[in-house]
Every structure is written in structure tokens, then in C-alpha cells.
Design a protein around this motif. Sequence first.
Motif, PDB file in Angstrom:
ATOM      1  N   GLY B  23       2.459  -7.531  -4.380  1.00  0.00           N
ATOM      2  CA  GLY B  23       2.183  -6.869  -5.695  1.00  0.00           C
ATOM      3  C   GLY B  23       1.222  -7.277  -6.805  1.00  0.00           C
ATOM      4  O   GLY B  23       0.428  -6.782  -7.114  1.00  0.00           O
ATOM      5  N   ARG B  24       1.508  -8.693  -6.756  1.00  0.00           N
ATOM      6  CA  ARG B  24       0.964  -9.146  -7.994  1.00  0.00           C
ATOM      7  C   ARG B  24      -0.722  -9.494  -7.724  1.00  0.00           C
ATOM      8  O   ARG B  24      -1.694  -9.277  -8.542  1.00  0.00           O
ATOM      9  N   ILE B  25      -1.017 -10.060  -6.500  1.00  0.00           N
ATOM     10  CA  ILE B  25      -2.267 -10.266  -6.182  1.00  0.00           C
ATOM     11  C   ILE B  25      -3.027  -8.813  -6.131  1.00  0.00           C
ATOM     12  O   ILE B  25      -4.236  -8.606  -6.523  1.00  0.00           O
ATOM     13  N   ARG B  26      -2.446  -7.996  -5.707  1.00  0.00           N
ATOM     14  CA  ARG B  26      -2.819  -6.498  -5.382  1.00  0.00           C
ATOM     15  C   ARG B  26      -3.431  -6.053  -6.590  1.00  0.00           C
ATOM     16  O   ARG B  26      -4.247  -5.493  -6.987  1.00  0.00           O
ATOM     17  N   ARG B  27      -2.271  -6.095  -7.654  1.00  0.00           N
ATOM     18  CA  ARG B  27      -2.547  -5.557  -9.012  1.00  0.00           C
ATOM     19  C   ARG B  27      -3.787  -6.351  -9.612  1.00  0.00           C
ATOM     20  O   ARG B  27      -4.681  -5.547 -10.295  1.00  0.00           O
ATOM     21  N   ARG B  28      -3.726  -7.544  -9.626  1.00  0.00           N
ATOM     22  CA  ARG B  28      -4.848  -8.589  -9.963  1.00  0.00           C
ATOM     23  C   ARG B  28      -6.208  -7.929  -9.296  1.00  0.00           C
ATOM     24  O   ARG B  28      -7.287  -7.860 -10.228  1.00  0.00           O
ATOM     25  N   LEU B  29      -6.230  -7.851  -8.149  1.00  0.00           N
ATOM     26  CA  LEU B  29      -7.558  -7.354  -7.455  1.00  0.00           C
ATOM     27  C   LEU B  29      -7.983  -5.966  -8.156  1.00  0.00           C
ATOM     28  O   LEU B  29      -9.216  -5.688  -8.403  1.00  0.00           O
ATOM     29  N   PHE B  30      -7.028  -5.106  -8.346  1.00  0.00           N
ATOM     30  CA  PHE B  30      -7.264  -3.549  -8.768  1.00  0.00           C
ATOM     31  C   PHE B  30      -8.033  -3.802 -10.172  1.00  0.00           C
ATOM     32  O   PHE B  30      -8.884  -3.257 -10.439  1.00  0.00           O
ATOM     33  N   ASP B  31      -7.353  -4.611 -11.089  1.00  0.00           N
ATOM     34  CA  ASP B  31      -7.601  -4.782 -12.492  1.00  0.00           C
ATOM     35  C   ASP B  31      -9.190  -5.519 -12.450  1.00  0.00           C
ATOM     36  O   ASP B  31      -9.682  -5.143 -13.441  1.00  0.00           O
ATOM     37  N   MET B  32      -9.234  -6.226 -11.363  1.00  0.00           N
ATOM     38  CA  MET B  32     -10.810  -6.972 -11.658  1.00  0.00           C
ATOM     39  C   MET B  32     -11.719  -5.980 -10.980  1.00  0.00           C
ATOM     40  O   MET B  32     -12.991  -6.439 -10.451  1.00  0.00           O
ATOM     41  N   GLY B  33     -11.325  -4.850 -10.385  1.00  0.00           N
ATOM     42  CA  GLY B  33     -12.492  -3.884  -9.883  1.00  0.00           C
ATOM     43  C   GLY B  33     -12.434  -4.037  -8.384  1.00  0.00           C
ATOM     44  O   GLY B  33     -13.424  -3.212  -8.007  1.00  0.00           O
ATOM     45  N   THR B  35     -11.610  -2.191  -5.715  1.00  0.00           N
ATOM     46  CA  THR B  35     -10.771  -1.085  -5.497  1.00  0.00           C
ATOM     47  C   THR B  35     -11.389  -0.410  -4.142  1.00  0.00           C
ATOM     48  O   THR B  35     -12.568  -0.552  -3.825  1.00  0.00           O
ATOM     49  N   LEU B  61     -17.356 -12.372  -9.078  1.00  0.00           N
ATOM     50  CA  LEU B  61     -15.949 -12.796  -9.272  1.00  0.00           C
ATOM     51  C   LEU B  61     -15.600 -13.599  -8.194  1.00  0.00           C
ATOM     52  O   LEU B  61     -16.250 -13.801  -7.035  1.00  0.00           O
ATOM     53  N   LEU B  63     -12.732 -15.609  -5.732  1.00  0.00           N
ATOM     54  CA  LEU B  63     -11.199 -15.397  -5.282  1.00  0.00           C
ATOM     55  C   LEU B  63     -11.173 -16.470  -4.025  1.00  0.00           C
ATOM     56  O   LEU B  63     -12.156 -16.730  -3.350  1.00  0.00           O
ATOM     57  N   GLU B  67      -6.767 -14.580  -0.661  1.00  0.00           N
ATOM     58  CA  GLU B  67      -6.721 -13.479  -1.272  1.00  0.00           C
ATOM     59  C   GLU B  67      -7.768 -12.376  -0.700  1.00  0.00           C
ATOM     60  O   GLU B  67      -7.382 -11.076  -0.941  1.00  0.00           O
TER      61      GLU B  67
END
Lengths: 788, 76
Positions: B23-33, B35, B61, B63, B67
Motif C-alpha cells: 500500500g504505502r510504497i505503491r501510493r508513494r510511487l503514484f504520487d511521484m508520477g 503511474t 527520481l 528509488l 521499490e
Amino acid sequence: MKTFALAGNPNCGKTTLFNALTGSTAHVGNWPGVTVDKREGVYKGGAEKIEIIDLPGIYSLSPYTPEEVISRNYILDEKPDGIINIVDATNLERNLYLTTQILEMDVPVIIALNMMDEVEKSGDKIDVKALEKAVGVPVVAISALRKTGIKELMDKAAAMSSERKGATVLGGELTGKIERARQFFAQEEVASPLFHAVKMLENDEIELGHKGAKEVLAEIAAGDDLEAVIADERYKYISANFSSAKAKSKKEVLTKSDKIDKVLTHRIWAIPIFIVILFFIFHLTFSENLFYLNGFTESQGWMPTLFDPVEEGGLGWEENFGTKLLACIYDGAVFSPGVILTNLLNFILDYISEGMSLFIGVCHGAPWVESLVVDAVLGGIFAVLGFLPQILTLFLFFSILEDTGYMARVAFVLDRIFRRFGLSGRAFMPMIMGFGCSLPAMINTRTLADEKERTATVRVIPFFSCGAKLPILTAMAGGILAVFGAGNVDAITFAMYIVGIVTAICAVLIMRNTTLKGETPPFIMELPAYHVPGFKNLMLHLWDKTKHFVKKAFTIIFASTVIIWLLQSFSWSWEFLLQDAQELFEADPVRWESLAEIEGLVNVRTNESILGSIGMFVQPIFTPLGFGSQLGKAFGWVFAVAAITGLVAKENVIATFGALAAVVAGQYIDWEADEVATAVAMIGGTGITWQAVIAFIIFNMTTIPCFAACATAKGELPKGKFKWTVLFWVVTSYLVSALVYTVLSWWWTAFIWLAVIAAVVTFIVLRNIGKFDILKIFKRKKKDEKVG
Amino acid sequence: MTKLLSDFAVGESGVITKVNGEGRIRRRLFDMGVTPQAEVKMRKKAPLGDPIEVTVRGYELTLRKVEAACVEVDVK
């Protein structure tokens, strides 16, 4: 007065805009409950004053970092009159991602399109009117750096209507789903139902905490991965509308930033370059021999000192205002800027102390009044203020590294190493700063996103032996060499540093596996383009730190210094123990020959003081460390007392030895003039073993740091963690010193320690993989007993 | 050809097809573009081989490989 909040990505020029808007009215505090800077100020350039709140830099409004939670809650709960969303025009695509989320809230928004001048310079164009039409809120092109467009921005902001309904850029299949979720939140009567609705569809932890939200989401989503769809839709909308002009012209040519990066993150050279940069920072801050102009070793030295007689290699000058001022910059060697600033400050502070002494003398104040004012009050405050120049110099250098974007690269280069210990590459900077001073180091942990990682880092920073602990190391190592005729001062000092580092690594490993357990925080971050830091921003930053530090010096540090002074200077019957050195000398010239040269008050009766009796009382505790009961009742307590006075400032450990030598060895030693002689007197007088001396050094290095560092740690740690941190320091220093003492004294004890360590490690590992649970075993036993 | 972002060689680029992960990692990846359908280019590896630096949506970016292993990319 209207209130506007500034929101935007990190590195988009938000701080620059904030400083341009608020100027001297800005002040910094903390957001409630967390150590994230809360900066506020007033904009006075318009018809009416406007209060500006600077929200922390964020990429999104999902609750991933404390910064994001703060910003989100601020907009939702505090209901500002409007949001100024600053957008970096050179990186429109990612910046607008946040914008699309802010627009979903029921709050007036104005967009400040920053760095438009740079976009135009690179030959691109952004149609401001088209953007304004698409997002439905005012857009103003500005340059925060050149201060253009700011008046227009604020005039338009002030003229915005105070109501705005949230709107979303998400459409198509999502429209119906969002509407259903919105109705759910509308029924709940929360503000900004649209925002909550979209966040819920994004699987947001906070929204799913609402009663019934999980069921509604399950029903709406029907198994679809809405989180991905929404993120994708946002970016699709953005790229369809705005990035066509931008993205294409991102030429494949190397920018200046890329060229710098090629060198600084080079496969082979990255780490050596970093070490050289670090060396220069420490050299410019702490060195008393700038650029080794006076040779690399003492025997190569050729520069004369100012005040020593000519035959001893000095110039034999007389001390007066002018020459003393010169001595701040040069005395036997050219000093580094950090040392020069420290000397200049102490130069001024000395005059203030002297003036105060004279004043009290003129007023015929009692000796204890003079000592209270000069030694305790002024001495305590000045001891702390005296650090300020070097702390600020160190801070300045590290701020420059941070602002240029280099710090992010350092984290990038070093992350691999630190991940093993459950930390990220970012944790390296504060730790290395700890070798200079723990205070700026602890403040610097703010760059760490994960709270547990921060707590662990703050706790181990004191183990990276700071500049003030160095005199303890060199004096005691010199003492060992002189008394026992063995060892090498440099080797012992170096070994002590290594012990500190190893202790830090072990402590982090243990904490990250027990009390501060948690996954290694993810490392997904932007590497901002390199840029020249703004001078004004740097200075404002330093000014904030200075204010913060001075405030602390005058409160907690000051109070604790006075208490230690009281304990040290009075007996239980409140007799003042300090005596005039000259009177002592005249009364008994043979015994107090060493006082002949000293003016003012000295304490040759510390053994009668309250602190002395506390030392005698706690002495047995230190027996396993080698400086407890085995030293005998007579003088064995001096090490305990020195460790306690070290809490005010670590230099005091040796200063206390100087004073205590009068009791132990019967001669007063001017510790500043000869630190090693002081240590020799103590070692000779108490009969302490060399193993115990080493244990004593390590104890002082790893125990509770000075009060100034404690106060900083208290401010930087999450609520309630400070008392545990103090306990952690006490336990760690005790264990490590006991280990070193016993192993050095009786080599075979190493096996006992190894066995204990192995048992503890096994226990932790087993517990963490769930194989071993005390409670469960205990319960099972009880059950068995019952059955039996 | 689909490949994990963590297996990319320096200089390779492609289009993201899928983002996995907790969840958290995926969310962060989305937020950082990061997608699906975003273009991504592998820029460089850190001196010790990990983490990596990529260009996505016009910015740099960084990572970790773990990740990056959450990101599936269609290699161009």
C-alpha cells in the motif's frame, strides 16, 4: 485579517516566495505534536494586511508523510481564506498533480506559476490564460526570486470570493463512482465532501477510518483498482492539457545540472569527493591551523606565538586590547573562520565577565554573589553561547549543501550502506555532524521522514564524539602515557572514536529490532536540479537557529548550570566553599605554591560540597566500571563528580579535575594551561588503573550529553520519548564502559560477554520471527499447572 | 517486452504498464508520477549499485531496487 496558506511541492520556490511576501515579519514555530517547521508571517504590500502560513512542501495530500497530514488537516480544519498553490513551471506535470487534489477541497485557490522566466529562457511557452480556463481558478505568473508578479498575485488573492466549491478533474467512468462516494460523505456532513470522496476511492487510510466507509468503498469499487485508475486519470488530464509544449522540448542535451551530477555521483569519485567536502567543512569550522599553513606536524611549525617570550619561539608581545584582538585570528597559527568567530565572541564575553566582577567588587558584594553572577550565571550562559559561532558555521555549510541539492545526492550515494542498519542514506548527515557538535546534528534529523528512524538517530548522535569531548580524550590518554608509560595518545584517541561509532551502530541495530521496530523507510524521492542557494534564505535560516539556541541557553541550560554550581560551591551547612586563591597562598605558601599565579576564587574543598557527598554516595555504582569502590573512600568519588559536572559542558570534566586535584594531590592545577598534568594528578592521586581510565573516557563519551544537547533532543524527539532516551544513554554508557573495563582487565571475561550478547541477539531474533513469546510460554505453563 | 524497472540497464527506457507493491510504497510511487503509461528512463545507478535514478515526467527520481521491482515496464 485574512489568512492565506502557501502550498506546493518541495523545491518549487515556496520558501523564496514566503520570504518575499513576509520579509521581517516571519517567525518559525512547530506544528502541534510534530517537529515540522510552522512558519508564519504577514504580507503588508496590499490594501489590507494578509497573514501567510507556509505549509510544508508536499507532493500529494495522501497521508504518507507527517508533512502531508499536516497540510491536509490544516486546509480541512483551520479553513484558511484561501490557498496560494505555488507551481514550478519548469516541472509543470508533477506539480499540477498536487493542484488537482487541492482543487477538490472546498476552499478558494489561486495558482502562482513560479519560474516562468526560466521556462521562457529555454524557449518554451505556457499559456497562462488556457491554464486558468482549464482549472477554473486564477493563475498568475511570478518569479519568486526576482520578485515579479507578486503584487498582482496578492491583489488577485485578496479579491477572490470567500466561497468556492471543490471541483475535480476526474471524469469519464469515475464520475458516477465519485458522486456515490460524495453522497456518502455529504450525509456524514463533513466539510469538502468531494475531497473525502475521491480520497476514499484512492484507498486512503484516514478516509477508510470513517464509520461505514469500507463497506461503501467495497460496493463502489467492485474489485477495481481505483487507486491506480485515479492517479492515472490525474496525470492523463494534466498531460493532455498542459504538458504537450513542455515535455516535447525537454531536449536530450545535458543540462548544467546533469554535468555537475556526472561528477558528484560518479561511480568511483562520488565517495572520495564527498569525504574531501566533509574534510573542508570540518577544517574551516574547527581547525586551529588553517590549510596547514603552520606545517602538518608540531615539529614543522614555524609561526611564532604572540605572547610567549622570544626565547620560547614567541614574539613576546604585551597583552592589550589590540594584540588580544589580533590573537583571535592568529596566535602561533592562522585559525579557521569558525575558530576566529568563537574567539571574537569569547573576547567580548570575557570583557563582560571582567566588567561584572569589577562592578560587584566596587559594590562590595559578598564573594558568593560574585561567584554566582560570574561563574554560574554568566559562566553558564557564556559556556553555551561560546559554542554558537562554530555551531552556526557548521550549520551554514550543511545548509548550503542542503540548498544546492547535494545532500539529496549524498543520501543517494550512501543509502546502500545505511539500509543494513534500518536507516536511510539521509541519516548519515546528522551523524557525521555529531563529530562537530550534537546540537546542529540533532536539529538536522528533521530531514528524515520516518519518525522511528529519527528517534534512533537522535539517540545515537552523542556517541559520535563531539569537539567538546576531545579534551577529555587527549588529556586522559596523555595521562595514561605519562603515568603508566604505555600507549600512544593518537592511537588511544582514535580507538575511542571507533568505540563510539561501533556503539552507535550496535545501538541502532538493537533499537530498530526491538523498541523502534519498523520497516526500513522507503527511499523514493526527487533529486532536485542543482542550483545556487539564495543568500537571503540562508541567512534567515541561520537567524532562526540562533534565536532558537539563545532562547534555550537562557532557560533550561541556564537553570541546570546554576543548580550544579550550587551543589559544587556549598556544603550541606550552606557554607560557601570557594576561597580567594591569593589569601590561601599567603596563609600557607608551601602547600599552595601552585596558587601563586592565580587570581580570584578557587575551590580547594570540593570534597566538603554537596556534590562531593553525592559523588561519594553514588561511587559504589561505578565499581563494575573500575572507578567505584575499588578506589577507596578517600578520593574515589572524584570521577563520579567530574562526570556530573560534565553534564553542563563536557569541557568541565577536565576543569573539575583541575579543581579536584587540589583535594587529591594537594596542588591546584590550572587545567587550561596543562590538561595532561591535571589527568596525571588525578590518576596518580587516586590509584586508578589504566583500564578504568579508558572505561571512564568511554562512559563520558556515551552517557547523557551536555544539557544543551539534552534540551535540543527533548525538542526534536516525539512527545514522551525523551525520558526513555535519557535512560537509554545511561544504560548504554554503563554497559559499554563495564564491558570495556572488564575485558581489558581480565581478557577471559570477553567470553562471558560474548555469551551474553549471543543470548540477547538470539532472543531478539527469535522473538521477531515469532518463535518465542514470553507471554505465550508463561500462559502455557499456567495451563499445564492447572491441568496437572 | 515487459521487464521490471529494477532490471533495467543504464540508458534503457520504456512505458510503465503496471505498478505493484504494498500500500504505502505503491501510493508513494503514484504520487511521484510513477503511474501506468508514464514514460521512464533509467539514468544511473548509485556507486554501490543501489539505489537507482530514473527520469519520469520530466524530473529525476531516485528509488531503491526493491521499490523499482514493483514497477513493470514495457521496454522501448
